[in-house]
Motif scaffolding. Structure first.
Motif, PDB file in Angstrom:
ATOM      1  N   ASP B 488       0.837  -1.197   0.000  1.00 26.97           N
ATOM      2  CA  ASP B 488       0.000   0.000   0.000  1.00 26.97           C
ATOM      3  C   ASP B 488       0.873   1.248   0.000  1.00 26.97           C
ATOM      4  OD1 ASP B 488      -1.863   1.967   0.354  1.00 26.97           O
ATOM      5  OD2 ASP B 488      -2.998   0.890   1.874  1.00 26.97           O
ATOM      6  N   ALA B 489       0.807   1.987  -1.097  1.00 25.12           N
ATOM      7  CA  ALA B 489       1.638   3.189  -1.246  1.00 25.12           C
ATOM      8  C   ALA B 489       1.193   4.323  -0.335  1.00 25.12           C
ATOM      9  CB  ALA B 489       1.617   3.662  -2.696  1.00 25.12           C
ATOM     10  N   GLU B 490       0.002   4.208   0.241  1.00 24.52           N
ATOM     11  CA  GLU B 490      -0.414   5.226   1.203  1.00 24.52           C
ATOM     12  C   GLU B 490       0.591   5.365   2.339  1.00 24.52           C
ATOM     13  OE1 GLU B 490      -4.998   5.721   1.989  1.00 24.52           O
ATOM     14  OE2 GLU B 490      -4.367   3.673   2.315  1.00 24.52           O
ATOM     15  N   HIS B 492       3.786   5.258   2.134  1.00 25.14           N
ATOM     16  CA  HIS B 492       5.101   5.732   1.701  1.00 25.14           C
ATOM     17  C   HIS B 492       5.660   6.839   2.595  1.00 25.14           C
ATOM     18  CE1 HIS B 492       7.743   8.540  -0.469  1.00 25.14           C
ATOM     19  NE2 HIS B 492       8.235   7.454  -1.045  1.00 25.14           N
TER      20      HIS B 492
END
Lengths: 205, 596
Positions: B488-490, B492
């Motif tokens: 999940d790039a959230e 990052h």
């Protein structure tokens, strides 16, 4: 139309070498940038229909040899919804600067996805997708690919199929190494992304 | 706070922590009832059973492999070997030796007390570094192959089919036992015991008999050397891999003694652990990994206190009590094993549920019916993280994870006052020298996870206010994973904050499997100096998931075994061990690393 004007302004500044702060490191040739802006605006105006026009492609901008554009560090989508009364989870990620695909990227992107219905996987796969299937705009990414026809694509569960995903951010993705929230439209095979409950994010490098 | 300031504060904190430990050690009398640790227990347990010789192989320098037994059989490290490798025993800083597969071995000169003609036991831990379908010897005594068998005495090895094998030689007859069902791993230590009791030879792997055969006659004696890592005096069959804690007895250890050794070695507090009573039947196929053991390694100078706190973690835990597989709370071989993972939560300072703690929607009723009688028995020391299922509303849950916040109360969101719905769910606390940070990866529920969001701003402040030597963060959705969730790039920007603050370790759930990564920055870049190790422990009991290829920098993965991750939090380092619950697969993973 305001957005179209903004795209044109960015393209004009690119031609003049006066890029907005976050776009300065996007050394795209002027004409190409103009084309990008027009196509991006068209994609936005056409909305979910944009993915049905694969001949309109700016994918070359993502990794063109004579440019140093931003690259997709990660763009992903996560959905939890109900499908015929059962829990459905869709997950998809595209990466260009990290390789989760166990195969040379060859200037393509690594795509991984899964569709899990009631905790049972129905479609799971990963592989390198050619750059021509990826369209990057200043405020989004459009992926259109039929994984059943991509050589070397690994279908862990199922036999693959058409995947279309259109990420759109509310403002231009102007900075690298920052997560941008996005909306997403499209689907994996027969499983469509709903209008709400979607987590979509873009990080560029 | 500028990076160099953080480094300075960390260095100061580390020095202070070490000083405190030293001063405390000198000034405080021994506790009346100290918590026993495997570091002390395993060696003392072995020695209590009276081995002829016992080589711990934990030397950090020199060429002598000390015999800690009574046999006066010191060995010599020879050829291509590496001292100081991460050892096999949990919570034990005593290291192991690694061999290069071509020249490295330990030689122990012949001695009559190593000529074991009758009852005997060979005991050791071994971890192959390469499985290449050729014979590799981990222990053998004897001269050479030219003596038509009579030159050999006993051996434990990996055969050409990559299975463990134990042999004794009587004249020209070899009595051998091969475990054709095992699956060796280059990332796992195996506990090997070959015991002869009268006319019965039994081979044990990881505390369980894998075969017994009848033998007749006295085991050969020779003047050949004993060697670890090659075939005795025969310059062949070298091992690529590690060897640790070798003991030889002139008696036959009993099954209970062997299982006790294994239990002590694999239990963080030296206490009982749910040991499988039969051969575990994996419910799936372990995902092989060709990646070597991580580059993180214990520092010989790391400060380790035998009373350092232990914590246990896992996510994706309790089935709905109405789930058919719940089976009255006992679960099945494939699902709903929260009862058995809960039994592992003993002797710890804190329990860390990593989200999706209660399926399917985390209603208060579901928590009370399923989580509470199992993991809930440790509620007083529980520091939970919230997952996506706690926010589900499709089965009647109150929006805003009302069931979760009502069940755990203030422990679930201590930054809120009397909050029972739509709470922050992120907070931090300290255990020993460690700072622990709990985050809410259901980002949309708390205003996002991106830079500038309330949670991210709080995280930055918290990191600046707590420049601890060691920092652990945990939340539900993984940033890096080979599992179905694809990451999940959230997360990052949160990962970047943690990396910039020199955090050490991240724990996640969500993917129903176990996976450990190399130390990484926020862009999948391996950074052995400052990177964060991520471990996914979605093995709390609900179901198992699968893998979708192998993500970059993934070290080890398993989707067959339910269990918990035990962490021993030292002042400037940590040990980890994944402990199987004894009712599913037998996968384990352990190691140690220093903080940065």
């Amino acid at each position: 139309m305001a957005l179209l004007k903004r795209m044109s302004l960015i393209a004009h500044r690119m031609r003049l070498g006066r890029l907005p702060d976050g776009v300065r490191n996007v050394r795209v040739l002027g004409p190409l940038a103009l084309a990008l802006a027009i196509i991006a605006a068209a994609a936005i105006l056409l909305g979910p229909m944009a993915h049905q026009r694969p001949s309109v492609s700016v994918g070359a901008n993502v990794g063109a040899a004579n440019a140093a554009p931003m690259r997709i560090a990660r763009a992903d989508v996560h959905v939890e919804t109900l499908y015929n009364g059962e829990d459905l989870e869709l997950n998809m990620a595209v990466t260009q600067t990290q390789n989760d695909c166990q195969a040379p990227l060859n200037n393509g992107v690594c795509l991984r996805y899964s569709v899990v219905l009631d905790e049972q996987p129905v479609m799971v796969g990963y592989g390198v997708v050619p750059l021509k299937n990826v369209h990057v705009t200043p405020s989004g990414i459009v992926l259109t690919v039929d994984t059943s026809k991509v050589p070397g694509f690994v279908n862990v569960v199922g036999s693959g199929g058409l995947i279309v995903m259109n990420w759109k951010t509310s403002s231009a993705v102007a900075k690298t190494n920052i997560a941008y929230s996005a909306t997403a439209q499209g689907g994996i095979g027969r499983y469509s992304v709903p209008s709400n409950g979607v987590i979509a994010t873009i990080v560029m490098r | 706070m500028a990076h160099h300031q953080v480094v300075r504060w960390r260095a100061l904190a580390a020095i202070m922590a070490i000083s405190v430990v030293i001063v405390a050690s000198a000034a405080v009398p021994a506790r009346a009832t100290p918590v026993a640790k495997a570091s002390a227990n395993y060696a003392s347990t072995v020695l209590a059973d009276g081995p002829v010789s016992y080589w711990r192989l934990g030397e950090q320098s020199g060429t002598t492999a000390l015999d800690s037994g009574t046999g006066a059989n010191n060995g010599t490290f020879t050829g291509g070997y590496t001292l100081g490798a991460a050892g096999a025993i949990v919570s034990d800083t005593n290291t192991a030796v690694g061999f290069n597969g071509s020249t490295g071995y330990v030689s122990v000169p012949d001695n009559t007390n190593l000529d074991l003609t009758g009852d005997m036991t060979l005991e050791m831990w071994a971890k192959p570094g390469l499985l290449n379908a050729t014979t590799q010897t981990v222990l053998q005594k004897g001269t050479s192959a030219s003596s038509a068998g009579t030159g050999w005495q006993y051996r434990m090895s990996i055969n050409s089919a990559n299975h463990w094998k134990g042999i004794i030689f009587v004249g020209t007859t070899s009595y051998e036992i091969i475990d054709n069902t095992d699956t060796l791993s280059t990332s796992r230590w195996d506990y090997l015991v070959l015991a002869r009791s009268g006319s019965t030879l039994t081979f044990y792997i990881n505390g369980h008999s894998v075969g017994s055969i009848a033998v007749s006659g006295a085991t050969n004696t020779t003047t050949g050397m004993l060697a670890f890592g090659r075939a005795g005096g025969y310059s062949n069959y070298y091992l690529t891999g590690g060897v640790d804690e070798v003991a030889i007895y002139s008696t036959a250890l009993t099954v209970s003694q062997i299982q006790n050794h294994f239990t002590v070695a694999t239990t963080m507090d030296g206490g009982p652990t749910p040991t499988p009573t039969g051969t575990p039947t994996p419910t799936g196929t372990p995902t092989p990994t060709g990646t070597p053991t991580p580059t993180v390694s214990p520092s010989p100078t790391a400060t380790v206190n035998p009373n350092d706190p232990i914590i246990m973690a896992a996510g994706d835990i309790a089935c709905d009590a109405n789930d058919k597989a719940n089976n009255g709370g006992n679960g099945t071989s494939a699902e709903c094993q929260e009862k058995w993972t809960a039994l592992q939560l003993t002797g710890v300072s804190a329990v860390l549920p990593l989200g999706d703690n209660q399926y399917n929607c985390g209603t208060l009723t579901q928590f009370q019916q399923s989580y509470d009688p199992t993991w809930g028995q440790q509620k007083a020391i529980t520091r939970p993280a919230v997952g996506n299922h706690e926010y589900k509303t499709t089965c009647g849950n109150q929006a805003g994870a009302g069931g979760y916040y009502r069940y755990f109360g203030a422990a679930a969101s201590p930054l809120d006052t009397n909050c029972i719905v739509n709470c922050k769910g992120y907070y931090s606390y300290d255990i020993g020298a460690w700072h622990l940070i709990v985050l809410n990866s259901e980002c949309s529920q708390v205003g996002g996870c991106q830079a500038g969001s309330p949670q991210e701003q709080w995280l930055q402040s918290d990191l600046a206010a707590h420049p601890a030597a060691c920092t652990l963060a945990y939340w539900h959705r993984p940033y890096y994973t080979s599992g179905w969730s694809v990451g999940d790039a959230e997360i990052h920007d949160i990962w970047a904050d943690l990396y910039n603050a020199n955090a050490d370790l991240v724990l996640n759930g969500h993917d129903h499997d176990y996976e450990r990564f190399l130390p990484q920055g926020a862009n999948a870049n391996v950074d052995n100096a400052r990177g964060i190790v991520e471990i996914i422990v979605g093995t709390g009991g609900d179901t198992h998931g699968g893998f979708n290829g192998t993500a970059a920098n993934s070290v080890i993965r398993d989707g067959t075994t339910y269990g918990v991750l035990a962490l021993t939090l030292h002042a400037s380092s940590y040990n980890w061990q994944f402990q199987p619950n004894g009712h599913s697969g037998a996968f384990t993973d352990s190691g140690a690393a220093t903080c940065h």
